[in-house]
Design a protein around this motif. Sequence first.
Motif, PDB file in Angstrom:
ATOM      1  N   GLN A 167       0.824  -1.203   0.000  1.00  0.00           N
ATOM      2  CA  GLN A 167       0.000   0.000   0.000  1.00  0.00           C
ATOM      3  C   GLN A 167       0.864   1.262   0.000  1.00  0.00           C
ATOM      4  O   GLN A 167       0.440   2.318  -0.486  1.00  0.00           O
ATOM      5  CB  GLN A 167      -0.920   0.005   1.216  1.00  0.00           C
ATOM      6  N   ALA A 168       2.064   1.139   0.532  1.00  0.00           N
ATOM      7  CA  ALA A 168       3.002   2.265   0.563  1.00  0.00           C
ATOM      8  C   ALA A 168       3.898   2.287  -0.674  1.00  0.00           C
ATOM      9  O   ALA A 168       4.929   2.962  -0.685  1.00  0.00           O
ATOM     10  CB  ALA A 168       3.850   2.193   1.825  1.00  0.00           C
ATOM     11  N   ASN A 169       3.504   1.532  -1.707  1.00  0.00           N
ATOM     12  CA  ASN A 169       4.208   1.491  -2.990  1.00  0.00           C
ATOM     13  C   ASN A 169       5.575   0.822  -2.931  1.00  0.00           C
ATOM     14  O   ASN A 169       6.426   1.072  -3.783  1.00  0.00           O
ATOM     15  CB  ASN A 169       4.349   2.908  -3.583  1.00  0.00           C
ATOM     16  N   MET A 170       5.774  -0.040  -1.928  1.00  0.00           N
ATOM     17  CA  MET A 170       6.972  -0.865  -1.896  1.00  0.00           C
ATOM     18  C   MET A 170       6.768  -2.070  -2.802  1.00  0.00           C
ATOM     19  O   MET A 170       5.664  -2.635  -2.873  1.00  0.00           O
ATOM     20  CB  MET A 170       7.259  -1.342  -0.468  1.00  0.00           C
ATOM     21  N   ARG A 171       7.842  -2.492  -3.471  1.00  0.00           N
ATOM     22  CA  ARG A 171       7.763  -3.645  -4.363  1.00  0.00           C
ATOM     23  C   ARG A 171       8.098  -4.906  -3.573  1.00  0.00           C
ATOM     24  O   ARG A 171       9.241  -5.368  -3.512  1.00  0.00           O
ATOM     25  CB  ARG A 171       8.681  -3.454  -5.570  1.00  0.00           C
ATOM     26  N   ALA A 202      20.581   1.775  -4.696  1.00  0.00           N
ATOM     27  CA  ALA A 202      19.136   1.554  -4.779  1.00  0.00           C
ATOM     28  C   ALA A 202      18.651   0.658  -3.642  1.00  0.00           C
ATOM     29  O   ALA A 202      17.583   0.890  -3.069  1.00  0.00           O
ATOM     30  CB  ALA A 202      18.776   0.950  -6.131  1.00  0.00           C
ATOM     31  N   LEU A 203      19.434  -0.362  -3.305  1.00  0.00           N
ATOM     32  CA  LEU A 203      19.055  -1.250  -2.201  1.00  0.00           C
ATOM     33  C   LEU A 203      19.022  -0.477  -0.882  1.00  0.00           C
ATOM     34  O   LEU A 203      18.083  -0.628  -0.084  1.00  0.00           O
ATOM     35  CB  LEU A 203      20.023  -2.423  -2.101  1.00  0.00           C
ATOM     36  N   ALA A 253      15.664   1.836   3.410  1.00  0.00           N
ATOM     37  CA  ALA A 253      15.252   2.999   4.199  1.00  0.00           C
ATOM     38  C   ALA A 253      13.775   3.295   4.001  1.00  0.00           C
ATOM     39  O   ALA A 253      13.059   3.602   4.970  1.00  0.00           O
ATOM     40  CB  ALA A 253      16.102   4.213   3.812  1.00  0.00           C
ATOM     41  N   ARG A 254      13.291   3.201   2.760  1.00  0.00           N
ATOM     42  CA  ARG A 254      11.865   3.445   2.520  1.00  0.00           C
ATOM     43  C   ARG A 254      11.004   2.386   3.195  1.00  0.00           C
ATOM     44  O   ARG A 254       9.906   2.689   3.675  1.00  0.00           O
ATOM     45  CB  ARG A 254      11.592   3.495   1.011  1.00  0.00           C
ATOM     46  N   VAL A 265      17.683   8.782   2.324  1.00  0.00           N
ATOM     47  CA  VAL A 265      16.249   8.656   2.591  1.00  0.00           C
ATOM     48  C   VAL A 265      15.939   8.765   4.077  1.00  0.00           C
ATOM     49  O   VAL A 265      14.932   9.376   4.474  1.00  0.00           O
ATOM     50  CB  VAL A 265      15.721   7.312   2.046  1.00  0.00           C
ATOM     51  N   ARG A 266      16.779   8.192   4.902  1.00  0.00           N
ATOM     52  CA  ARG A 266      16.507   8.110   6.343  1.00  0.00           C
ATOM     53  C   ARG A 266      17.790   8.413   7.103  1.00  0.00           C
ATOM     54  O   ARG A 266      18.858   7.928   6.724  1.00  0.00           O
ATOM     55  CB  ARG A 266      16.006   6.695   6.683  1.00  0.00           C
TER      56      ARG A 266
END
Length: 338
Positions: A79-83, A141-142, A147-148, A280-281
């Motif tokens: 739902q949070a657009n994570m793959r 990217a990983l 972090a996301r 990101v974090r």
Amino acid sequence: MSENGTAPFMAALNARAREALVHWGLGAQTPQLLKHRENAVFRISLENGEPAALRLHRPGYHDEQSLASELSWTAALRQANMRVPAPIATPDGRHIVTLPATPDFDAQHVDIVSWMAGIPLGQSGVPLAHSPERLGAIFRALGGTMARMHVATDTWTPPSSFHRPVWDSDGLLGEQPLWGRFWDCAGLSPDQHQRLSALRLLLRTQLDGLSPLELDYGLIHADLVRENVLVDGDDIQLIDFDDGGYGWRMFDIATALFKNRDEPHYALIETALIGGYSAVRPLPDSALKTLPLFMCLRSLTYIGWMGERAGSPDAGRLQRYVSDALTLADAIGSTDET
């Protein structure tokens, strides 16, 4: 029951998968076994022809509440657009089905999750084939994806029934660690047993001495090895949340780095992953200083994992794990002469 890998066992395992598929109305197909470690995972086809993954869970490893919690977490991440994989319900709305015991199998849970089309980052023990430039891009990217995931997790409110393993001091170094008593593993020499026992106590002191304000803690994947990181062009997909639970985010970072330490471009890999995460974090220096500690803790879990599996551990593999742990312990000044 026949041993894993034998023809009778494989026939029984395939029949068990077809038995599970009946609950989703998908029994008229031949599942394709992809791997059989903690779980047996099969590629199957949904009614619309799209692929999906059927998971036959190892009996006794996770109860239904814990599995339902995993699926609710991954659904929230989607739902949070994570793959990440999403649960696929049976026609009557169940995400988990319990198969009864048979002469060949104990009672076990089964579920189906959506298919992820990426390619595994690599295979443990096999050198990565990517160019340095590509390695930098992948691990940046990983890091950002991890972090996301942590950000999305912290903004989600789990249901009251949520229950997952806890990778805290007890889960890593207590009397019954999540992945087994590494200091008591069969195949250790008396000297190795003594050194690992002493190391356990020393690391427990170090871990308990860390300020809670220094370290980010929450839900983590806990098994971001190469096989569980899928690369799809410039995007990263995360699979196999089977061991996910509560723990330090630095443990997630250490896990993603651990089995890459022998790569010739490891310094680039570590810099890229940490840089991608930090973009990101927040990842303060006080947290980064604990990376050697969490790398050592990660190494110990693999010794315990081997000791928990049936049969005698692979001697060569066990000795590599022990050597890793003691070398990493020396690097953080945790071992003295015992």
